[in-house]
Write an enzyme that holds these catalytic residues in place. Structure first.
Site, PDB file in Angstrom:
ATOM      1  N   HIS A 136      14.355 -50.661  61.465  1.00 38.21           N
ATOM      2  CA  HIS A 136      15.268 -51.371  62.380  1.00 38.21           C
ATOM      3  C   HIS A 136      16.495 -50.496  62.629  1.00 38.21           C
ATOM      4  O   HIS A 136      17.546 -50.678  62.033  1.00 38.21           O
ATOM      5  CB  HIS A 136      15.681 -52.715  61.779  1.00 38.21           C
ATOM      6  CG  HIS A 136      16.384 -53.614  62.743  1.00 38.21           C
ATOM      7  ND1 HIS A 136      16.172 -54.975  62.757  1.00 38.21           N
ATOM      8  CD2 HIS A 136      17.287 -53.380  63.723  1.00 38.21           C
ATOM      9  CE1 HIS A 136      16.926 -55.524  63.704  1.00 38.21           C
ATOM     10  NE2 HIS A 136      17.620 -54.561  64.296  1.00 38.21           N
ATOM     11  N   HIS A 221      14.601 -58.539  72.678  1.00 39.52           N
ATOM     12  CA  HIS A 221      15.934 -58.863  72.161  1.00 39.52           C
ATOM     13  C   HIS A 221      16.580 -59.927  73.029  1.00 39.52           C
ATOM     14  O   HIS A 221      16.540 -59.854  74.259  1.00 39.52           O
ATOM     15  CB  HIS A 221      16.814 -57.616  72.123  1.00 39.52           C
ATOM     16  CG  HIS A 221      18.041 -57.781  71.284  1.00 39.52           C
ATOM     17  ND1 HIS A 221      19.102 -58.583  71.654  1.00 39.52           N
ATOM     18  CD2 HIS A 221      18.371 -57.260  70.067  1.00 39.52           C
ATOM     19  CE1 HIS A 221      20.034 -58.547  70.715  1.00 39.52           C
ATOM     20  NE2 HIS A 221      19.611 -57.752  69.742  1.00 39.52           N
ATOM     21  N   HIS A 322      27.946 -57.796  69.244  1.00 42.93           N
ATOM     22  CA  HIS A 322      27.350 -58.454  70.408  1.00 42.93           C
ATOM     23  C   HIS A 322      28.350 -58.669  71.539  1.00 42.93           C
ATOM     24  O   HIS A 322      28.154 -59.539  72.379  1.00 42.93           O
ATOM     25  CB  HIS A 322      26.644 -59.743  69.981  1.00 42.93           C
ATOM     26  CG  HIS A 322      25.387 -59.466  69.231  1.00 42.93           C
ATOM     27  ND1 HIS A 322      24.231 -59.063  69.846  1.00 42.93           N
ATOM     28  CD2 HIS A 322      25.129 -59.452  67.901  1.00 42.93           C
ATOM     29  CE1 HIS A 322      23.304 -58.838  68.935  1.00 42.93           C
ATOM     30  NE2 HIS A 322      23.833 -59.058  67.746  1.00 42.93           N
TER      31      HIS A 322
END
EC number: 3.5.1.5
Length: 570
Positions: A136, A221, A322
């Site tokens: 990841h 995603h 984010h």
């Protein structure tokens, strides 16, 4: 009559043998040597007055006639397959044999021939593991690669193009042009690399061209829109081309709930990233997906293990990663919905019982690229302290728990992503991507990292000193990190379809391009070694309490961890 030697003296000379126990770093984990492949009295060891000398442990056999390139002597191998002591012979960048090294002209039972062309690495008192795989990766900064290598990782899989905002949040290398640039860049790095394309699309054309450009996998995603339609389309393309799909589901439940995602997957194999949910996914119950037989669940390392600091650090981390604003109430609510102490505590236990299969980093995007091994073993230690010995243990040791946890960052991600024919275990025929550890520093600071049988990284003292040990000692790249040795010592993984379409000739890269395989119906949760449990998971929507097969999963946060500050004073 044979000479008798005490166990302590033997361990001091040749390392521990069958029945001896070794503590891993400063944890409460103790391994016991299950078997020693040596012949007592015929051990090989390098050094002045030692065994590997001409006419003694070193034969006259040429490389062409079978002598190995390198022998690692008397090493304790810690692998998913077992914990045992052996010599390891390396040839042509691969593990040629595991067993007994020496001179077959005068020693019995030799299956690893030491010749004049053989280099020696002293494994006495050391642990050898397979190089780790971090599945990841946000390729935000190339400097991550050196950081990961120095921590014992030898393969990195993920997506990105650098510090673009799409990459800061999502593990995707979008489109054929960017994939080509990243495969070209891979030639510069001493690391096995693999790149994921963007999987968010409702029609297959754009996904197909990414696989044909070399993507080994496709990443769904939520920041790009993980809708049921995108999930179905992406998995259909993956099935056509034998590449894996990784998924980060819809935290806000805008396009559906966890049940809708499970329905869209339609029983097909998929790798679910940060399945607990703090890293993203249907709030509050994405963790339920770990009970599905077709879902391979993994963790990212900031929630590993659950500590008194976990919740506080995650809120700020999430806002940055984010692209959220602390001045927007909806953004704060989004962040808070993902961070739940109840599901993070349950994640500890689900790892310990083998229901979560993989641990990875989420590098620089809510994860620490140099701490995959550390966080894995901290979780194992915390669980032993809180839950005691596993019922599967045989004898007064932690061998099964250690085998379960090392599988989480070696063989299981390799199986999940179609790389296990090349990497993931200490096994004859596989690439010699190996890590040597001093047991006192196990999982924290490697002694040496080999890529393709050559030394790529190691702690090294002052280069102007008369010996290698004077300060300052720190990690430095070694010869497999330079020149053509670099490109001959590591590979770039790609899709088979891209090789068939002439990718190697089109890009003209120096590294070997190796195809992934068996990522779809041939594997499932049942393929995850020591980590294949599929309990029925329930999450209380009000309290977030997690139950597995009706049993409440909860544990206290750790206040102190091993493998932490005492190892990083300098």
């Amino acid at each position: 009559m044979p000479y008798k030697i005490s166990r302590a003296a033997y361990a001091g000379m040749f390392g521990p043998t069958t029945g001896d126990k070794v503590r891993l770093a400063d944890t409460e984990l103790f391994i016991e040597i299950e078997k020693d492949f040596t012949t007592y009295g015929e051990e090989v060891k390098f050094g002045g007055g030692k065994v590997i000398r001409d006419g003694m442990g070193q034969s006259q056999v040429t490389r062409a006639d079978g002598a190995v390139d390198t022998v690692i002597t008397n090493a304790v191998i810690v692998d998913h397959s077992g914990i045992y002591k052996a010599d390891i012979g390396l040839k042509n960048g691969r593990i040629a044999a595991i067993g007994k090294a020496g001179n077959p002209d005068m020693q019995p039972g030799v299956n690893i021939i030491v010749g004049p062309g053989t280099e020696a690495i002293a494994g006495e008192g050391k642990i050898v593991t397979a190089g780790g795989m971090d599945s990841h990766i946000h390729f935000i900064a190339p400097q991550q690669i050196e950081e990961a290598l120095m921590s014992g990782m030898t393969c990195m899989l993920g997506g990105g193009t650098g510090p673009a905002h799409g990459t800061l949040a999502t593990t995707c290398t979008p489109g054929p042009w960017h994939i080509a640039r990243m495969i070209e860049a891979a030639d510069a790095f001493p690391m096995n690399l693999a790149f994921a394309g963007k999987g968010n699309a409702s029609l297959p054309g754009a996904l197909t061209e990414m696989v044909l450009a070399g993507a080994t996998s496709l990443k769904l995603h939520e920041d790009w829109g993980t809708t049921p339609g995108a999930i179905d389309c992406c998995l259909s393309v993956a099935d056509d081309y034998d590449v894996q799909v990784m998924i980060h589901t819809d935290t806000l439940n805008e396009s559906g709930f966890v049940e809708d995602t499970i329905g869209a997957i339609k029983g097909r194999t998929i790798h679910a990233f940060h399945t607990e949910g703090a890293g993203g996914g249907h709030a509050p119950d994405i963790i339920k997906i770990c009970g599905q037989p077709n879902v391979i669940p993994s963790s990212t390392n900031p929630t590993r293990p659950y500590t008194v600091n976990t919740i506080a650090e995650h809120l700020d981390m999430l806002m940055v990663c984010h692209h959220l604003s602390p001045s927007i109430p909806e953004d704060i609510a989004f962040a808070e919905s993902r961070i739940r102490k109840e599901t993070i505590a349950a994640e500890d236990i689900l790892h310990d019982i083998g229901a979560f299969s993989i641990i990875s980093s989420d590098s620089q995007a809510m994860g620490r690229v140099g701490e995959v091994a550390i966080r894995t073993w901290q979780t194992a230690d915390k669980m032993k302290r809180q839950r005691g010995r596993l019922k599967e243990e045989n004898g007064d040791n932690d061998n099964f728990r250690v085998r379960r946890y090392i599988a989480k960052y070696t063989i299981n991600p390799a199986i999940a992503h179609g790389l296990s024919h090349e990497i993931g275990s200490v096994e004859t025929g596989k690439r010699a991507d190996l890590v040597l550890w001093n047991p006192a520093f196990f999982g924290v600071k490697p002694d040496m990292v080999l890529l393709g049988g050559s030394i790529a990284a190691a702690p090294m003292g002052d280069p102007n000193a008369s010996i290698p040990t004077p300060q300052p000692v720190h990690y430095r790249p070694m010869f497999a990190s330079y020149g053509k040795s670099l490109t001959n010592s590591s590979v770039t993984f790609v899709s088979q379809a891209s090789l068939d379409a002439g990718l190697k000739g089109r890009l003209g890269v120096a590294k070997e391009l190796v195809a992934v395989k068996n990522t779809r119906g041939g594997i499932s949760k049942a393929s995850m070694i020591h980590n294949d449990l599929t309990p029925e998971i329930e999450v209380d929507p009000e309290t977030y309490d997690v139950r597995a097969n009706g049993e409440l999963l909860t544990c206290e946060p750790a206040t102190v961890l091993p493998m932490a500050q005492r190892y990083f004073l300098f």
